[in-house]
Structure formats: C-alpha cells, structure tokens
Design a protein around this motif. Structure first.
Motif, short mmCIF file in Angstrom:
data_model
loop_
_atom_site.label_atom_id
_atom_site.label_comp_id
_atom_site.label_asym_id
_atom_site.label_seq_id
_atom_site.Cartn_x
_atom_site.Cartn_y
_atom_site.Cartn_z
N GLN C 181 1.03 -1.12 -0.11
CA GLN C 181 0.02 0.11 0.04
C GLN C 181 0.72 1.25 -0.22
OE1 GLN C 181 -3.25 0.22 2.91
NE2 GLN C 181 -3.65 2.36 2.25
N GLU C 185 0.42 4.08 -2.77
CA GLU C 185 0.09 5.42 -2.43
C GLU C 185 1.14 6.47 -3.15
OE1 GLU C 185 -2.86 5.51 -2.13
OE2 GLU C 185 -3.45 4.47 -0.24
N GLU C 256 -10.43 6.06 2.72
CA GLU C 256 -10.13 5.74 1.26
C GLU C 256 -11.17 4.90 0.55
OE1 GLU C 256 -6.33 3.23 2.91
OE2 GLU C 256 -6.02 3.81 0.89
N GLU C 286 -7.16 1.14 -4.99
CA GLU C 286 -7.70 1.59 -3.74
C GLU C 286 -8.83 0.79 -3.21
OE1 GLU C 286 -6.08 4.65 -3.49
OE2 GLU C 286 -7.04 4.76 -1.49
N HIS C 289 -7.05 -1.45 -0.93
CA HIS C 289 -6.81 -0.95 0.20
C HIS C 289 -8.08 -0.78 1.25
CE1 HIS C 289 -3.92 1.68 -1.87
NE2 HIS C 289 -3.44 0.49 -2.12
#
Ligand SMILES: [Fe+2]
Ligand SMILES: [Fe+2]
Lengths: 145, 407, 394
Positions: C181, C185, C256, C286, C289
């Motif tokens: 992650q 990002e 998120e 995304e 996540h």
C-alpha cells in the motif's frame, strides 16, 4: 448485432482472452465469478444470464444460466443492463477498437444506470473494482477480428 | 514476558476511550448549517474557479510536460516546472503539494494548529536533511527497476538441491529475510516525518519499503517450496544498528530532533552494503540459475539503496550548516555500530558458515569455501570506506572494520 | 553509552571470539543450525521438507498458506519470519501487535498477491501521449481536483510503517500488504502530480487547509472540541495516536472508500484515454486498500475475545461517528475545492452546472450506500447511526 446476447459471443471473448495471456499477465491475476445479466427490453424478449469464471490470466468458464440458477452460481459480482445498453457498449468497442471515454465499464456502472454492478456482498463486489483493468480488457476483446 | 521489550522504539499505542458525542439531530443540523454546505447549496463555483490564472493563487497555467523516452518522468515534468527543486523555506503544512501556493486565507496564528512542528511531517523539514541532487531520477529508477514477480520469476525453473546445500542456502535466505524486515522497520518511521515538499524523496522511500517487502515475499516462497524450510534465527546481525536507530528516532516521541541521516548511514550505506556484498558471495555459491537470478534481483535493489544512501550522506555533508557538525555526528554513529557489526554480523557463524558451505560446494569441501571467504572478507570493509571516501567522509584512520580477516 | 574500543582492543576482541579461534585452527565444523536434526525440537532450525509445486500463478502466499496451514494465534516474538527456528534462550520480543486477531484479515493472502501482481508505473503504464487538450474550464476543474489528490494520496504511507514495525514477524503477510500500500500511494501521488503539469492546467489553489481548520468543531458542535478528543481528530491533529484497528477504519475503510468513489467518479468524468486509464489504475489499488481495511475489521470482530470485542465495537462506533461527521467523511464530501470541480466536470461546461450538481447528488447517495454496505459486511452496521446524510445536503 445478431451475436449478442449469446453464449457464443462470450465464448469468443473467452477464447481471445486465453489466447492473449501476455496482455493479461501484464495486468495481473484475476479471480472472480461473474454474472452478466441482460435485461429484456424492446430488443430482447426475456432476461438472459451468462456466467463467467476468471482465474489467473484466463476465463475458464462461460455458460448460460436460468434466472433461477443465478443465486446458486454464487457470483462475486453481477453486471447488469438492458439489452440495448449492452449492445451500445459492444458496438462502441467494435467501432473504436476499445471502449471510448463514454463506454468504459466504470463509467457505465458508476451511477447505477445504465449498467448496475451489484452482488450480495459489497466486499466481493469490490473485486470488480480491484481487477477492473482485466475485465475492461476482456470486453475490449470484442473489437478484434 | 512481563517486561515489555520493543525492538525499535516507537510511540505508545494507547487504548482509546470513547467519549460522549452530541445527539445525531444536533450534528445533522450543524452539518446543514456548515458554511461549506451553505456555499455548495448556492451551486456556484468558488475561489478556485475565479482566482486569476496568472498572478492569482493558481500556479503555472499553460505548462505542458511531454513524456521522454521512458515515459512521463519527474525529469520531463521538471523541464516545464517553475519550481523543480524545493528551495523555498518550509511552509507550515503537514499535507501539501509544494507546487500549490499556501492559502492566504489561513491565518498565521492557526498554522501551528494545522501543522504542529512535532509528531508529523514537519519534524524533518530542512532541505539539507533530506534532499539529494538527483531526486527525480532516483525515484524514477526505483520504480522502473521494480520487479514484477509474476513476470520476472519463473518458479517452475526452481531446481532441487542436495539437502546440505539446500540447508545452507536456506540459512542464508533466512538471514536475508531478517535483514529485510529490519531495514524496513528502521527506515519506515521516517517517511511520515519528512516534509511534503520533498515528495520525490518520500516517494523513493515508499518504494524502498516496498522493495524490502517484495524481497521478503519472494524469499519466503523460495524457502518454503524447494524441500527445505526456514532456517535458524540469526541473533546479533543487527548489533549496534538497533541502538543507533533507537537513539536517532528517540522512539518518535517527544519534541526532540530525529537524526534521519544517522539511519541512512546505518541502514542504507552500511547494512545494504553488507547485504550486497554477502549476496554476491551467495550468488556465486548458488547452485541453480533460478536461485542465482533471485539473488541478483535482490542485489540490484540493495545496490540502489546503497546509492541513495551515499547520495544523501554526500549532500548532507556538503549542505549542512557548520554548526550541525554533520561529519562528526556521522563518525560518532559509525564508531558506535562498526565494532558491534563486525562481531555480531560479519563474524556471525550463522552467516559465514552457510556461505562457506555454498562456496565450497558442500560440507566435505568447506575449507575451499572458507578460503574464498577469507579472500573476500576484507573487501566488505574496504568498500564501505571507499563509499565514504567518495561522499566525503574519511574514516580510514578511525574505522573499526579490520582490513584483514581475523580468522 | 558504551565506550568505544580502540582499534587494537577491537581487533583483539574479534580474534578471541570462540568461533573465530575455531576457524583459525581450521575447524570448519558448522554449528547446530547445520548439524542438528531439523525435525528435533531442540534444533534451532525452523521447518524442513517444505515442498510446493508451482502453479500457473507461480508460487503464491494463498497456496502456501493453504498447504501448510501454519498461521499461529499468537506471534512467536522472534525477529525471524514465521516458521524460522531459534535457540532455546533466544530473546522473545513483545511486539505490540502479536495476536493474529489483531492484525489478520480475511482474504489477506489473495489481497497481497493481487497487490504484487498489479503494481504499475505512473511513468510508463499510462498513455501520456493520448492526453488531449480540454476546454479551459474543464482542465481547470481537473487540475483543482488533482491538487487535492496529490498530497492526500500519500498520507496513508506516512502512517502505515508506524504499524508495520509493531506487527510480530510471525505475520509477514500483514507487513507485506501494508508495504504494497505504501508503494501504491506513492505511485498515486506521483501520477496525480505529473498529470497537473501534463495538459496545460497546472496546480490549483490550496484545497484542504481551510476545510480542515473548520471541520471538527463546526459539525460536531461545541459539545465536541478537538482538544477533548485528541486521539481521533485526524489531520487537524497530527499527533493522533490511533490504535491499529482505528487506523484501518479511519484511513482504509472510511477515508479511502470515499477516495475510491472519487476515483470512480474521476474515471467517469475523464475525457481522454490517459485520464481514464489513470483513474482506472488508481481505483484498482484503492479498492484493494478498502478491502483490506474492511476485511481486517471483520476478522478482528469475529475473532477477538468477547470482552475485547465489545470494547472494540464501542470504539469503532465512536470513531465512525466522529469520522463520518468530520474530516474523512462528511468533510471530504463537502469540500468545495473538490466537489465544485466535480460538478463542473460532470456538467461539461459552466452553462450546464445544474446538470452537474444533479450528478454529484446522485454520486453522493451511491457513495454513502456503499460505505454502509461495507460496514454491514465488517460487522458493525451503521445504518441507524450514520452521521453522513444519505442524501447530499445541498
Ligand atoms: Fe491511493
Ligand atoms: Fe489507498
């Protein structure tokens, strides 16, 4: 567009996906059971349902389902629209070589119309988002040939 | 386990206690009265749409970067960008794009509330502490050279090894796995403490952390699939480094400076340098192409981490103000970890013995392996010193890593 | 601070280490790591005889964990990866997150493998040459939106390593997923930052500072001042020290998730193949996540001891109320510097703004519904408690 909706239409996509594993390998694994629901409208008399299983870089199964069989098929996500909207998407892919800005899976399904993406479990529906490039590429195979 | 022993010290993680909240109706009423709600209800476009494109709060209207041969690189963007390098004084923000002008509507007296100095991304905000000359290319390389295991590792080519060699190879991978986690843990805490105007550096560090995880992931798979398994924990490989890192971070608590560059020296320049050297030995002793390739991939990444570390230390020595006494601080850090590292790491039987077995080709030929090790061993210290020479930290008369193997 | 030995002292010390003396004497007999029976309980070796035949996916964590089924309920407290062995007297460290239920997530292994297999590059995987000039007002709206996303996207990476290092290495999958992650990002920040300079727009005005300052006090009433809730007020309080569970809710499952919907909307509004592809790529990441956050919370609630579960639920609901009402929920959805550009992009031109606002309102309702569906799934239903209005309040 006489070939849609039909098992044959999806089988062609399946074959092209499986023949193009390099392209799909570059996008990442897939893992889902999907149902494509085609709703009856002026162009189609009865609802039709097609099941698909995606594994690794392949589409390993395509079949037609009765409405009563959809639940037991246990799809992670169901992509659903009226027949005319499906046909418009496919015609666009064929004309442009790949979905244009107005006809991507995400765009068509974002607001719940004309397409709807749904399922019994939101976290399983999320797989559609997580692996979307692969599913877009799957439908973009409609352009070839 | 009554006494709590954390390895890398960090802030306490308290148990939260829920507190009373206002009734829902009140919240909803507040929301509908909120000035932004009211503004949106008018359906008009705000300041962002009306500020002049030139001379207002908008920046750099009309810029069009063109992709270069690799793609849309940071370099392609900085070609057209007015502020390619974060020269400006740090602004008081925690989460902010350096290309965006800070809003004049945020009163100065509230900036500190928006972005306190301690506890977040303002802790390390001086350019000399963070920036390097080629930040863009570094971040690009980190990304471009990232391996995609699905494409770059062919697991079906993995070959069975005779059990003694599998065991030796697995022991080395077990050591390497520990190193990966340690590096990631030691560096990780700093990402959130670096100011947002150094986005390329933050980006690079995120990729470095990812590299460590990717290695760990691939190594674990190799360890558990070829007839062997996870080996014996290597104690002491982090000797000296753990203490240095804990001192540098101060557990990330309290309003005290953190020494990012001490950690870069210890982890990127030293530890990644040692990993690189020992992996070259392991790759030389690897018995199958798959194993060699796997190690070569890891080595390439280690080499990038070392190179980042050297650039950072070089810029730090060059740019830090004299009163910072950068060189002396770095020497003191190296003084701390060098002897402990030699003893706990470079002379650790669980690291050297498997290497010797691999290099000799088996237990019956260990002596041959040991003679390779003996020949190679001084190079570890030599390369460390050569790197430090190159960045302007001369430790030749201070270094505690012997030039001759004591064995 | 221990005193530093002189070079001579150090050299003597090295030379007198027992193993070094042995080696000097030509005794190369390896230690117990090699000589013990790896299967015996006294051996410092970990496990032995592990075999796995690669499939078309290569070797995946999913398959390995299915084959070996060796994830323990409690971490071993060592520094070696799960399965590694140690001497009887080895130090056992107390990692703050050392219970499986505290860290694990349903589907964790497949999320991890997906993350690894779906990495991409902002530099070279987007069709930058297919960007097309947009009408000025549209480019302006897009760039204002990107100015918001550029720094915001990186924020989880500021936070995640703080938890990674507390997770017992017996659960490497958790650490590794969080690291993926971090890379995701970073890539998102990179993509958005580059896009601002790629099509004539350039960075817009500062998007969040004012909103952050106003949000918590204004919406939660004077009854709830940020200083009364120092642990939860998120971005306005950078010293927030969340529990890991709270982070998964606040960052991954709430913040998120809203951002995921922003990306879906961004793809919807994109007018050229480059913008479309950019949002498609980021939304894939995304969604991963968000899945991790949701499935982690569910795992926690399904497996935590009853008393702790009760406490966790109470805390999650509290967190959810605060977040929904403030920055990462309601606050994100009514930030004019984000929502107005949406409306303009949806409208297609300033003359059609009404149409754009209708679409934004539709988007709002869908976004809240999906969030509520995830809360249901995670095991803490919010339908009768949610503090984000179901319908847009504007
Ligand atoms: Fe993101
Ligand atoms: Fe994210």
């Amino acid at each position: 567009m006489s070939d849609f909706p039909s098992v044959d239409f999806f089988r062609v996509l399946q074959r092209r996906m499986n023949d193009n594993s390099d392209k799909f390998r570059a996008l990442g694994f897939t893992d889902s059971r999907a149902v494509f629901a085609v709703r009856a409208d002026d162009e189609l008399e009865d609802d039709r349902y097609f099941g698909a299983v995606f594994e690794v870089y392949d589409c390993t199964e395509i079949c037609e389902l009765e409405a009563s069989e959809v639940e037991a098929y246990d799809p992670d996500w169901i992509l659903e629209a009226d027949c005319a909207d499906w046909r418009e998407m496919i015609a666009n892919i064929r004309a442009e070589g790949a979905a244009d800005s107005d006809h991507t899976l995400n765009r068509l399904s974002l607001l719940g119309h004309p397409f709807r993406i749904h399922g019994v479990d939101q976290t399983r529906v999320d797989v559609f988002h997580r692996q979307q490039l692969s599913y877009q590429e799957f439908f973009d195979q409609a352009a070839e040939g | 386990m009554s006494e709590k022993r954390e390895r890398l010290r960090t802030l306490e993680m308290p148990r939260l206690r829920p507190r009373p909240l206002p009734p829902r109706e009140e919240v909803v009423a507040n929301q509908s009265r909120h000035f932004q709600t009211v503004k949106l209800s008018r359906g008009e476009l705000g300041h962002w749409f009306h500020t002049p494109l030139d001379g207002g709060e908008w920046s750099e209207w009309g810029k069009r970067a063109r992709p270069d041969a690799v793609g849309m690189t940071y370099m392609a963007v900085t070609e057209v960008c007015d502020r390619p390098v974060p020269e400006v004084q740090a602004y008081r923000r925690l989460m902010h794009s350096r290309f965006v002008k800070p809003s004049p509507r945020v009163p100065e007296n509230l900036e500190e509330r928006l972005a306190p100095k301690w506890g977040g991304a303002r802790e390390i905000e001086e350019k000399y502490e963070v920036w390097i000359d080629d930040a863009g290319p570094l971040a690009e390389e980190a990304l471009d050279r990232q391996w995609r295991p699905a494409l770059s590792l062919r697991w079906e080519d993995m070959q069975r090894l005779p059990p003694p060699l599998e065991r030796a190879f697995d022991q080395i991978l077990t050591w390497l796995l520990q190193c990966e986690y340690f590096c990631s843990d030691a560096v990780g805490g700093y990402v959130g403490r670096l100011h947002y105007r150094f986005v390329e550096i933050k980006s690079y560090l995120a990729y470095e952390i990812f590299d460590y995880a990717l290695h760990a992931n691939a190594l674990r798979k190799r360890l558990l699939s070829n007839g062997g398994g996870m080996g014996a924990q290597v104690e002491g490989f982090d000797a000296g480094l753990l203490e240095v890192c804990n001192e540098a971070s101060q557990g990330f608590s309290g309003e005290v400076p953190r020494d990012f560059n001490a950690v870069v020296l210890a982890i990127d320049v030293w530890l990644n340098g040692v990993m690189l050297d020992l992996l070259r030995l392991a790759a030389a002793g690897a018995r199958s192409e798959f194993d060699r390739r796997l190690l070569e991939r890891v080595m390439q990444d280690c080499a990038r981490h070392v190179s980042w570390g050297c650039k950072r230390i070089g810029c730090y020595l060059r740019d830090a103000p004299p009163e910072r006494e950068a060189a002396e601080r770095l020497h003191a850090v190296a003084d701390r970890f060098e002897p402990a590292q030699v003893e706990g790491h470079l002379l650790n039987p669980r690291v050297l013995e498997p290497l010797a077995l691999l290099l000799g080709g088996g237990p019956e030929n260990a002596a041959a392996g040991w003679s390779v090790l003996r020949e190679f061993w001084p190079q570890i210290g030599e390369r460390w010193l050569a790197r430090l020479d190159a960045v302007g930290l001369n430790r030749r008369d201070r270094c505690q890593v012997p030039t001759q193997p004591p064995f | 601070m221990a005193s530093i030995p002189t070079r001579r002292e150090a050299a003597e010390r090295y030379a007198n280490l027992p193993q070094v003396r042995r080696w000097r004497d030509g005794n190369y007999e390896p230690g117990a790591w090699f000589n013990s029976d790896p299967e015996s309980p006294e051996s410092p070796w970990g496990n032995w005889g592990r075999e796995f035949k690669p499939t078309r996916r290569g070797i995946t964590t999913v398959d390995l964990n299915r084959a070996f089924d060796d994830v323990p309920d409690q971490g071993a407290g060592l520094v070696v990866d799960r399965g590694g062995g140690a001497d009887a007297g080895a130090t056992r460290w107390e990692y703050p997150l050392n219970q499986r239920y505290e860290v694990w997530a349903y589907n964790l292994e497949s999320l991890l493998e997906e993350a690894i297999s779906r990495q991409w590059s902002a530099t070279s995987d987007l069709p930058w040459d297919k960007l097309e000039p947009l009408p000025d007002d549209q480019e302006r709206a897009m760039c204002q939106f990107l100015s918001f996303l550029h720094p915001v996207e990186f924020t989880p990476t500021d936070i995640l390593p703080h938890y990674m290092m507390r997770v017992d290495p017996s659960f490497p999958e958790v650490r590794q997923f969080m690291a993926t992650q971090c890379a995701d990002e970073s890539r998102h920040m990179e993509a958005f930052g580059k896009r601002m300079f790629a099509n004539g727009g350039g960075p817009g005005i500062e998007p969040t500072a004012e909103a952050l300052l106003s949000m918590s006090a204004d919406t939660l009433s004077s009854a709830l001042k940020p200083e009364d809730h120092p642990d939860v007020i998120g971005p306005t309080n950078p010293r927030a020290t969340w529990e890991f569970l709270g982070m998964s809710y606040s960052v991954q499952m709430m913040g998120e998730a809203v951002v995921l919907d922003f990306f879906r909307f961004g793809e919807f509004l994109g007018r050229n193949p480059c913008d479309k592809e950019m949002f498609r790529r980021v939304l894939q990441d995304e969604a991963r996540h968000v899945s991790f956050g949701t499935m982690r919370i569910k795992y926690y609630l399904d497996h935590a001891p009853a008393e702790e579960r009760e406490r966790a639920l109470e805390m999650l609901h509290y967190f959810a109320s605060v977040d929904e009402a403030t920055a990462s929920g309601f606050g994100l959805l009514i930030n004019p510097n984000v929502i107005e550009p949406f409306a303009l992009m949806a409208a297609g031109s300033t003359g059609e703004l009404d149409k754009g606002w209708d679409m934004v309102r539709e988007f709002w309702a869908g976004c809240v519904e999906e969030y509520l569906a995830r809360c249901d799934r995670a095991g803490f239903p919010r339908r009768d408690k949610c503090l984000i209005p179901r319908e847009a309040p504007f």
